[in-house]
Structures are given as structure tokens and as C-alpha cells.
Design a protein around this motif. Sequence first.
Motif, PDB file in Angstrom:
ATOM      1  N   LEU A 275       0.838  -1.206   0.000  1.00 22.09           N
ATOM      2  CA  LEU A 275       0.000   0.000   0.000  1.00 22.09           C
ATOM      3  C   LEU A 275       0.871   1.253   0.000  1.00 22.09           C
ATOM      4  CD1 LEU A 275      -2.673  -0.941   2.724  1.00 22.09           C
ATOM      5  CD2 LEU A 275      -2.871  -1.168   0.238  1.00 22.09           C
ATOM      6  N   ALA A 279      -2.951   5.565   2.066  1.00 27.36           N
ATOM      7  CA  ALA A 279      -4.033   4.601   1.789  1.00 27.36           C
ATOM      8  C   ALA A 279      -4.989   4.529   2.976  1.00 27.36           C
ATOM      9  CB  ALA A 279      -3.429   3.228   1.517  1.00 27.36           C
ATOM     10  N   VAL A 281      -7.448   2.474   5.225  1.00 30.38           N
ATOM     11  CA  VAL A 281      -7.627   1.071   5.574  1.00 30.38           C
ATOM     12  C   VAL A 281      -8.582   0.958   6.760  1.00 30.38           C
ATOM     13  CG1 VAL A 281      -5.309   0.364   4.796  1.00 30.38           C
ATOM     14  CG2 VAL A 281      -5.654   1.094   7.175  1.00 30.38           C
ATOM     15  N   THR A 355      -8.481  -3.434   3.088  1.00 28.23           N
ATOM     16  CA  THR A 355      -8.292  -2.311   2.168  1.00 28.23           C
ATOM     17  C   THR A 355      -9.644  -1.672   1.858  1.00 28.23           C
ATOM     18  OG1 THR A 355      -8.304  -3.943   0.421  1.00 28.23           O
ATOM     19  CG2 THR A 355      -6.154  -3.174   1.144  1.00 28.23           C
ATOM     20  N   LEU A 361      -5.795  -7.759   3.537  1.00 32.31           N
ATOM     21  CA  LEU A 361      -4.486  -7.662   2.897  1.00 32.31           C
ATOM     22  C   LEU A 361      -3.571  -8.616   3.660  1.00 32.31           C
ATOM     23  CD1 LEU A 361      -2.887  -6.000   0.764  1.00 32.31           C
ATOM     24  CD2 LEU A 361      -2.121  -4.596   2.671  1.00 32.31           C
TER      25      LEU A 361
END
Length: 365
Positions: A275, A279, A281, A355, A361
Motif C-alpha cells: 500500500l 491509503a 484502511v 483495504t 491484505l
Amino acid sequence: MTIELKKLTKRFGTLTAVDAIDLNVGDGEVLCLLGPSGCGKTTTLRMVAGLEFATEGDVLLAGKRVNDLAPRDRNVAMSFQFYALYPSLTVAENLAYPLYAEKLSAAEISKRVAQVSKTLQLDGILKRTPGQLAEGEKQRVAVGRSIIRDPKCFLFDEPLSRLDVQLREEMRGEIKEVLQDLSRPTVIVTHDQLEALTMADRIAVMRDGRIEQVDTPHNVFQRPSNLFVAGFIGTPQMNLVPATLKGSDGAGIAEFAFDGGQALKIQVDPAVSQLSPGAKVTLGIRPRNLEICQDPVEDSLSTKIDMVEPMGAETLAHMNDGYRDLRVVTDWRVPLAEGDHVHLRFPPGVTHIFTEDEQVLRSAT
Ligand code: ATP
């Protein structure tokens, strides 16, 4: 003998109750269909039994397509609950009842009753009526009635839902043993995760007509493949905390920023390096995995105890810092008081990362 579902679909008008599901149940395997109300579990089971026609897709029993076969020609046993015994018939008569329609000889019926009675240890109570039985015995007779036809596979719809909690616990173990002895493919529909976790070889978690994950009980709990399964399996529910990735070191130590401005480093799956910083999450951590520290420590999240629920050997504490709710389960001896400020540590290796597309992930194993 196996059960195979291929792109199995059921539509009621514009509603897609079951949406192109693929599923295999192996010989002797017990599979639980688990999911919230209305997700399509019963409809799936009814299509296997032949009580509902598939709109699209196929049902295969022992490799043979059975879509066009009537329920009784499929030789499956479907039972809605292990409880409907005829009160005026003896245990032996209750057991024999499903065989009367099969036009078997009296000798054959007696033989089958004797077999089932032996498997389920009913020999001492064959002459009693249901009113003279303990609850657990009634259940065993009801199980016996659904297996006596010696079907190719078993389908159970919420078999324990009418029982009180204590009896349910006893029956879970008992049914598991019986099903193992019978060694037929079995599908059990339940919305009770404890039932699924204890009885199943594998669990198919369903949502909105689709299967979200099919896996062992251990894996659906320890290795949920997406946000839905993570939140659905486990009591109290997994904490699901939105965060933004700030960066990671390639070995799984990643820094996350939380709503409200706090940031901390957490050891997560090294796949986090896929990532980019920034990002969005969701971090998932079970309430039993969060650690409460009374004093501020590095890389901990400051929060406040909102409510404390004693649960006997453990305590469930609800935390809220104005930005998120978190649940923590600790040993009952840990002193916790509503209104206290505490600090939560995320121990290494127990935090899941989801994600933005809600998938986990995780490095390939
Ligand atoms: P529950 O645990 O509440 O029984 P479930 O997961 O078994 O839920 P289903 O009974 O399979 O769910 O129902 C799936 C969806 O299909 C629901 O929205 C339900 O209202 C709908 N449905 C089921 N049977 C019919 C029917 N005969 N006609 C129209 N809609 C139906």
C-alpha cells in the motif's frame, strides 16, 4: 457421495435470494451455511432438497445433476428441527414412522430401528412415549428419525433453534458425534455462529445471496478474508477501526494515523508494504487481543472507558474517545472504572488490515 452447487441462483421476482453460488460438500463432510437473516441460507438448502427450483445453475448429488428430480427421488433427508415427535407414539414407532411410506417389510423396518437405536443409544427407551423422555433423549430420537431412511446426505435447517441454551450446548456435541459416525455429506443452516464453529468441518459465510468465505471454523475466525466475515464472526465483535497508512518499513511495522490525530506504529502483515502512504484502511483487532495500559506507553491509543460489563472470568470494557468505539476483553482482576483514561496497545501480529474494497491484505502463505 458429494453435494456440488454450480452457479446456483434463485430469484423471487426482482429479488435475487441466492446469487450464483459455487459450493462443494465432500463425502462425510459437515458444512454449515452461516449468515444473517434473509441472506439466502434456507433457499439454498431447499434447492438442494428439491423443494425449490433453481432459477439458474445446477445441483449435483454424487456427480449427477438432480435439478429436475422431485424431492423424494433425490434421497436426501431434510429436517427443519430435531423436535417434531408424535406424542402418542413410542420412541420405536416415532423412529419407524418415516419408513412406513417407503413400503418396507416389517422385518426391514425393525432392523433399521435397531440400527439407529444402537447408534444413538436409544435401546433403553424404545417403548417410552415422548412425554416420558428427558429433553436430550427427545432430541436424540428426533435425530434418529431424520437419519433412519439412510439418505445419501443430510440437510438441517436451524436444527437447534427451539432449544434452551443449556440443551443446545449438549446437543451440539452430540449431533457432531452422530454426524461423524454417519459419514454422509451434511449441510446445516444456522444463524448461530457458535453452532457453526462447534459442529462444522467447514463454514460457508453468506451475505445477500453470496458466499463471502468458505473455510474451516479456525480460519473463518482467525483469518477472515474480508470485512464482513471479520465483523460477523466472533463475540464480542472484532474492533474495526478506520485509519490512514503513513508508511511502513517493509517488514510489517507500519505507522497508522487515526481520526482525531493520534498515530501509532503497529506490527502487521508485511503485505502492508503493497500500500502507498495515504491509503485508507480498516484495522481489525479482536477485543481479547487489545492490551490495556494504565500509563501512557509509546505506540498506544489513548481512550476513555465508557462502560464496564463484568462477564464472570472476564470483563468487557467499552471505550470511547469521541472518535471511535472500541471493545476490550480483559481478565476480571484488571481494575477498570467507567470514566478512567487508559491506553490501548496493539500487540504484534494480531491486527488485520482491510483495504478500501473491504478485502483483507495478507501475504500468501
Ligand atoms: P432466515 O435465517 O431468516 O430464514 P435465510 O438466510 O434462510 O434467512 P431465506 O429464507 O433463504 O434467508 O430468504 C432469502 C431471501 O429470499 C429473503 O429476502 C426472503 O424474504 C426471500 N424469500 C424467501 N422465500 C421466498 C418466497 N417464497 N417468495 C419471495 N421471497 C422469498
